[in-house]
Design a protein around this motif. Structure first.
Motif, PDB file in Angstrom:
ATOM      1  N   UNK A 118     -11.342  -3.218   4.093  1.00 16.23           N
ATOM      2  CA  UNK A 118      -9.955  -3.616   4.306  1.00 16.23           C
ATOM      3  C   UNK A 118      -9.210  -3.472   2.983  1.00 16.23           C
ATOM      4  N   UNK A 119      -8.092  -2.772   3.034  1.00 13.57           N
ATOM      5  CA  UNK A 119      -7.285  -2.542   1.833  1.00 13.57           C
ATOM      6  C   UNK A 119      -6.202  -3.606   1.759  1.00 13.57           C
ATOM      7  N   UNK A 120      -6.196  -4.342   0.658  1.00 11.33           N
ATOM      8  CA  UNK A 120      -5.169  -5.363   0.449  1.00 11.33           C
ATOM      9  C   UNK A 120      -4.491  -5.101  -0.894  1.00 11.33           C
ATOM     10  N   UNK A 121      -3.368  -5.737  -1.083  1.00 11.71           N
ATOM     11  CA  UNK A 121      -2.614  -5.613  -2.327  1.00 11.71           C
ATOM     12  C   UNK A 121      -2.231  -7.006  -2.818  1.00 11.71           C
ATOM     13  N   UNK A 122      -2.085  -7.111  -4.114  1.00 12.06           N
ATOM     14  CA  UNK A 122      -1.571  -8.346  -4.705  1.00 12.06           C
ATOM     15  C   UNK A 122      -0.343  -7.992  -5.536  1.00 12.06           C
ATOM     16  N   UNK A 123       0.546  -8.945  -5.651  1.00  9.11           N
ATOM     17  CA  UNK A 123       1.744  -8.740  -6.469  1.00  9.11           C
ATOM     18  C   UNK A 123       1.858  -9.881  -7.477  1.00  9.11           C
ATOM     19  N   UNK A 124       2.660  -9.660  -8.476  1.00  4.72           N
ATOM     20  CA  UNK A 124       2.850 -10.660  -9.531  1.00  4.72           C
ATOM     21  C   UNK A 124       4.334 -10.817  -9.822  1.00  4.72           C
ATOM     22  N   UNK A 125       4.692 -12.015 -10.246  1.00  3.39           N
ATOM     23  CA  UNK A 125       6.074 -12.309 -10.660  1.00  3.39           C
ATOM     24  C   UNK A 125       6.082 -12.626 -12.149  1.00  3.39           C
ATOM     25  N   UNK A 126       7.228 -12.336 -12.793  1.00  4.36           N
ATOM     26  CA  UNK A 126       7.312 -12.472 -14.244  1.00  4.36           C
ATOM     27  C   UNK A 126       8.590 -13.191 -14.636  1.00  4.36           C
ATOM     28  N   UNK A 127       8.457 -14.086 -15.620  1.00  4.43           N
ATOM     29  CA  UNK A 127       9.610 -14.725 -16.241  1.00  4.43           C
ATOM     30  C   UNK A 127       9.627 -14.411 -17.726  1.00  4.43           C
ATOM     31  N   UNK A 128      10.770 -13.965 -18.248  1.00  4.31           N
ATOM     32  CA  UNK A 128      10.868 -13.491 -19.628  1.00  4.31           C
ATOM     33  C   UNK A 128      11.846 -14.375 -20.401  1.00  4.31           C
ATOM     34  N   UNK A 129      11.423 -14.790 -21.600  1.00  4.07           N
ATOM     35  CA  UNK A 129      12.312 -15.591 -22.466  1.00  4.07           C
ATOM     36  C   UNK A 129      12.033 -15.233 -23.921  1.00  4.07           C
TER      37      UNK A 129
END
Length: 418
Positions: A371-382
């Motif tokens: 089974x092919x799955x994907x993950x994503x990421x969120x970013x905060x920049x300061x």
């Protein structure tokens, strides 16, 4: 093909970075010794006690850190160092030589088990057995192997007649087998402890062959130093590297912050829906996802340095860059993670009861589907500003920007309003 070769190349790279600097050190040391033997002997003439002192210091440090194998290695080297005090009969010299070689090979293939009464007794029995087997079996093995060792004897004579007088063909064969076993273990398990034990194996054989007291002194002192270095290096790695992902940990981040100047940017990253992913596929798969994301973040360009902050959160610090300058690099690594396909092998169904199997004809097993799955990421920049000059305040701003990225649909990059 490239994916299969990557772990192998990484292992070989780690081996080279660990093995060859140590080899270069001992090569320079022995080159200097044989080039200036008389000078060094004049320095070492009253320092015979240094080998005992260095082994005692190394053993005490290893004892404090629970490195039982290095403590036993110091005891094996102590047998070599005690040649001046303990006079071994000629018939026991080969037994001592082979017993020490077998002892170091045993240490390389065993694990640190502490110093409880049971573990200490077991190790003591093993070492005594190795020496006893060497004493009883060596004469018989020498006679049995005399015929097929003739070619090795001739090779040693052609290589160096002096070397042939120093080491017998049987001991040469024993040394070759021990070195191959030790080198194989070091390649499979590349770390500082195994590296130190391998060089102790090599140098213990050289000390037996050379038979010079001063040569043994500098070898033992150098090995004791190598033992201490390996303990401190491993302890540093445990303290400042995350055990799961292999990237620098939160403690390393706090130390790195002290080296930053007045201009830098902090990026906080978080894996989207990680708890749901963990609940769906299990913690083992979740750990693999953490390793994957960490490896991608660790390769971020633009001079960023990645740390695992805790859980599924990561911190990237960009020295001497503003938030606007680092955003393209962060966006690039975000896309890399989002586009990466993770193949999960489906778990096989539980076997049916035996009664049901007897009633029905067994069907051919189908291979588990991926089974092919994907993950994503969120970013905060300061970035660092006059209003937010300390690291804790900048982290707070990056966390607010990360929350905005989560609220804005995830899998995106948000810059803090400073």
């Amino acid at each position: 093909m490239t994916a299969k070769l990557s772990p192998l190349l990484s292992r070989l790279t780690d081996f080279c970075w660990l093995f060859f600097p140590t080899l270069l050190f001992f090569s320079v040391l022995y080159g200097f010794y044989f080039y200036n033997t008389e000078l060094l002997q004049s320095w070492l003439i009253n320092l015979w006690w240094l080998s005992y002192a260095s082994l005692a210091i190394a053993a005490i440090i290893a004892l404090q850190f629970g490195r039982s194998r290095l403590v036993y290695a110091c005891l094996l080297l102590l047998i070599i160092a005690a040649n001046k005090v303990l006079t071994f009969p000629p018939e026991l010299l080969d037994a001592k030589y082979s017993g020490i070689l077998f002892g170091f090979v045993f240490l390389m293939y065993s694990k640190d088990k502490g110093f409880s009464a049971i573990n200490f007794s077991f190790s003591l029995v093993v070492f005594l057995s190795l020496f006893a087997v060497s004493w009883l079996a060596i004469p018989t093995l020498q006679q049995f192997s005399q015929a097929w060792l003739t070619s090795l004897d001739g090779m040693l004579y052609q290589l160096s007649p002096d070397l042939r007088t120093l080491v017998t063909p049987f001991n040469s064969a024993l040394l070759i087998v021990s070195l191959l076993l030790g080198l194989l273990r070091l390649v499979i398990k590349t770390d500082n402890t195994h590296n130190a034990l391998f060089f102790a194996l090599v140098l213990s054989a050289l000390m037996h062959i050379v038979g010079d007291t001063d040569f043994g002194l500098i070898s033992i002192v150098s090995l004791a130093g190598l033992f201490c270095y390996s303990i401190l290096k491993d302890s540093f790695t445990m303290a400042f590297k995350d055990e799961l992902t292999g990237i620098p940990s939160r403690r390393a981040l706090m130390q790195f912050v002290q080296t930053l100047g007045r201009k830098y940017t902090v990026v906080m990253s978080d894996i989207d829906h990680f708890k749901k992913f963990n609940d769906t596929y299990g913690h083992d798969v979740g750990d693999e996802v953490l390793k994957l994301v960490a490896s991608k973040l660790d390769k971020v360009s633009g001079g960023g340095k990645t740390f695992r902050f805790g859980g599924e959160e990561f911190i990237i610090v960009f020295p001497r860059k503003t938030a606007a300058e680092v955003t393209p690099f962060v966006e690039m690594v975000r896309q890399t993670i989002a586009n990466y396909d993770i193949a999960l092998r489906a778990k096989p169904r539980p076997p049916k009861p035996k009664k049901a199997l007897a009633a029905k004809k067994p069907a051919a097993k189908k291979p588990a589907k991926e089974q092919i799955v994907k993950v994503t990421t969120s970013f905060g920049v300061a970035q660092r500003t006059k209003e937010h000059a300390d690291f804790a305040s900048i982290m707070k701003q990056a966390d607010i920007a990360l929350y905005a990225a989560k609220k804005g649909g995830r899998n995106c990059v948000r810059i803090a309003k400073q």
